[in-house]
Write an enzyme that holds these catalytic residues in place. Structure first.
Site, PDB file in Angstrom:
ATOM      1  N   LYS A   1     -13.587  -0.271   5.370  1.00 38.72           N
ATOM      2  CA  LYS A   1     -14.110  -1.092   4.278  1.00 38.72           C
ATOM      3  C   LYS A   1     -15.254  -1.996   4.739  1.00 38.72           C
ATOM      4  O   LYS A   1     -16.292  -2.068   4.086  1.00 38.72           O
ATOM      5  CB  LYS A   1     -12.982  -1.956   3.688  1.00 38.72           C
ATOM      6  CG  LYS A   1     -11.745  -1.178   3.230  1.00 38.72           C
ATOM      7  CD  LYS A   1     -12.046  -0.232   2.104  1.00 38.72           C
ATOM      8  CE  LYS A   1     -10.782   0.298   1.446  1.00 38.72           C
ATOM      9  NZ  LYS A   1      -9.912   1.078   2.314  1.00 38.72           N
TER      10      LYS A   1
ATOM     11  N   ASP B   1      -1.405  -5.403   9.177  1.00 41.09           N
ATOM     12  CA  ASP B   1      -2.356  -4.396   8.721  1.00 41.09           C
ATOM     13  C   ASP B   1      -3.628  -5.143   8.332  1.00 41.09           C
ATOM     14  O   ASP B   1      -3.650  -5.889   7.352  1.00 41.09           O
ATOM     15  CB  ASP B   1      -1.780  -3.639   7.517  1.00 41.09           C
ATOM     16  CG  ASP B   1      -2.670  -2.477   7.083  1.00 41.09           C
ATOM     17  OD1 ASP B   1      -3.808  -2.370   7.564  1.00 41.09           O
ATOM     18  OD2 ASP B   1      -2.214  -1.667   6.241  1.00 41.09           O
TER      19      ASP B   1
ATOM     20  N   TRP C   1       0.848  -1.190   0.000  1.00 44.53           N
ATOM     21  CA  TRP C   1       0.000   0.000   0.000  1.00 44.53           C
ATOM     22  C   TRP C   1       0.886   1.243   0.000  1.00 44.53           C
ATOM     23  O   TRP C   1       1.866   1.321   0.746  1.00 44.53           O
ATOM     24  CB  TRP C   1      -0.902  -0.035   1.234  1.00 44.53           C
ATOM     25  CG  TRP C   1      -1.793   1.147   1.415  1.00 44.53           C
ATOM     26  CD1 TRP C   1      -2.591   1.731   0.481  1.00 44.53           C
ATOM     27  CD2 TRP C   1      -1.984   1.899   2.622  1.00 44.53           C
ATOM     28  NE1 TRP C   1      -3.276   2.788   1.026  1.00 44.53           N
ATOM     29  CE2 TRP C   1      -2.930   2.906   2.335  1.00 44.53           C
ATOM     30  CE3 TRP C   1      -1.469   1.803   3.915  1.00 44.53           C
ATOM     31  CZ2 TRP C   1      -3.349   3.827   3.293  1.00 44.53           C
ATOM     32  CZ3 TRP C   1      -1.893   2.704   4.866  1.00 44.53           C
ATOM     33  CH2 TRP C   1      -2.816   3.702   4.559  1.00 44.53           C
TER      34      TRP C   1
END
Length: 419
Positions: free
Chosen positions: A261, A225, A143
């Site tokens: 999300k 993460d 990311w």
């Protein structure tokens, strides 16, 4: 007033400050918004979209927000520095499992943070303060914000470990293990819990166990993460497998959790840093130190998003409604993958496209070159990252044919010509 002389300003204190390039993802969003072409497609920013191409507020979120708005006992007072306990405890149990030994032995702590980004920043601040300048390993690729967060904290030795096999469009598992075996003892390794961003490729359960073997042998510290639990596969337990395997082995681990999300709470910044250590006393010590860092970073966390999440996770009926929404989202993403793949196969698009359906989660790492991406943006008004990552949620039955035709075109004529 007319005729007045313009005030003479002194030289700016900031004359040496130069503009920097805009963030790629949010710049793409701006370009898409300003594009007047009726065929434009947004495959850039990582947010869920319905088959009509619209944002979706989860029904259970609407329900809880309605309840909250009519609850006169709620106020806008400060939370505790480490956040809403009903949220951080529920978040930890969701991730680790209700029967996790770390939960039953009370050797964990959860500290509320500004979504996953804030949790990663908090973890990095803690590591630098208490462990010093250790090497930190990130996947290649990862990311886009991971490196920036670590650099902003002050880490100077940020290394990559192999992850993406560009030729096979799959996990470079042998390279990954080799790089971790070569890592110095005590190094920090940033891992993606599920739905790796940007590649969409996750290790198998057997591979996760092998990775854990190496990390235990080399005494490497895991920082996970976790941004897509439940969203990736529709199964909350499957998506938590890697984290739970490390905890089951008795390893200490930090996990940055985001609820952007899986709850659709993108602008509410609901997140938590979950820390699993060796004792209740150690967990208490960590919490006290993390609270000091929180006080310096943001002083006090926001209430709205975390209260929505806590209410849902702590109510069996509401939680069941949420799980149903997770399955709706994950299954739609899977359908879009299958339909894009079938269209490319039908067209005979050169190359192999199995990776479109073997990858998981919101993102697909297409393998398209930066030149091909440029053509997609400038000729077809299809917006995606220059590394070829697309947000599968941006696909729908109104644009699938168009996107597949465009990809077929740029692959067949990959010199990048706009003619």
């Amino acid at each position: 007033m007319s005729g007045e002389k313009k005030q003479k300003l002194s030289p700016s204190t900031f004359s040496h400050v130069k503009a920097v390039p805009s963030d790629e993802i949010f710049n793409l969003k701006t370009l898409f918004t300003n594009d007047k072409n009726s065929s434009k497609v947004d495959l850039g920013i990582g947010a869920y979209r319905t088959d009509e191409g619209s944002p979706w507020v989860l029904p259970v979120v609407r329900t809880v927000e309605s309840q909250m708005s009519s609850d006169e006992t709620l106020d806008h007072e400060y939370l505790a520095i480490d956040g809403l306990k009903s949220f951080t405890d529920a978040a930890a149990k969701l991730l680790l499992g209700e029967d996790s030994v770390a939960i039953t032995e009370n050797r964990f702590c959860g500290v509320q943070a500004l979504s996953g980004t804030g949790a990663l920043r908090l973890a990095a601040e803690f590591f630098l303060k208490h462990l010093g300048q250790l090497p930190v390993y990130i996947t290649k690729p990862t990311w886009g914000n991971h490196r920036g967060i670590l650099q902003a904290v002050g880490f100077t030795d940020i290394r990559e470990y192999r992850y993406w096999n560009a030729e096979g469009r799959c996990l470079d598992f042998d390279g990954l293990l080799q790089d971790l075996k070569a890592a110095p003892e005590g190094a920090i390794v940033l891992l993606h819990a599920c739905a790796h961003n940007p590649t969409g490729i996750d290790p198998t359960k057997e591979q996760w166990r092998s990775i854990a073997d190496v990390m235990m042998e080399r005494r490497l510290f895991p920082l996970f993460d976790s941004a897509y639990q439940g969203f990736a596969s529709g199964d909350l337990d499957d998506d938590a497998y890697a984290v739970r395997e490390y905890v089951r082995r008795g390893m200490e681990v930090f996990i940055a959790q985001s609820f952007s999300k899986n709850f659709g709470l993108y602008n509410e910044r609901a997140g938590s840093l979950c820390c699993v250590v060796t004792s209740t006393e150690m967990a208490s010590s960590l919490r006290s130190q993390l609270k000091v860092l929180c006080r310096r970073l943001w002083s006090n966390p926001p209430n709205h998003g975390c209260r929505v999440v806590a209410t849902v996770l702590n109510n069996p009926a509401l939680r069941a409604d949420w799980v149903e929404s997770l399955q709706i989202m994950s299954s739609r993403v899977e359908r879009m993958r299958q339909e894009l793949y079938q269209r490319l196969r039908t067209k005979g698009t050169p190359g192999t496209w199995e990776h479109v359906i073997t990858q998981i989660g919101m993102f697909c790492f297409t393998g398209l070159s930066s030149k091909q991406v440029e053509v997609l943006i400038n000729k077809y008004h299809i917006y995606l990252l220059k590394n070829g990552r697309i947000n599968v949620c941006g696909l729908n039955h109104n644009n699938l044919d168009y996107v597949a035709t465009a990809i077929d075109d740029v692959v067949r004529y990959s010199n990048g010509s706009l003619n």
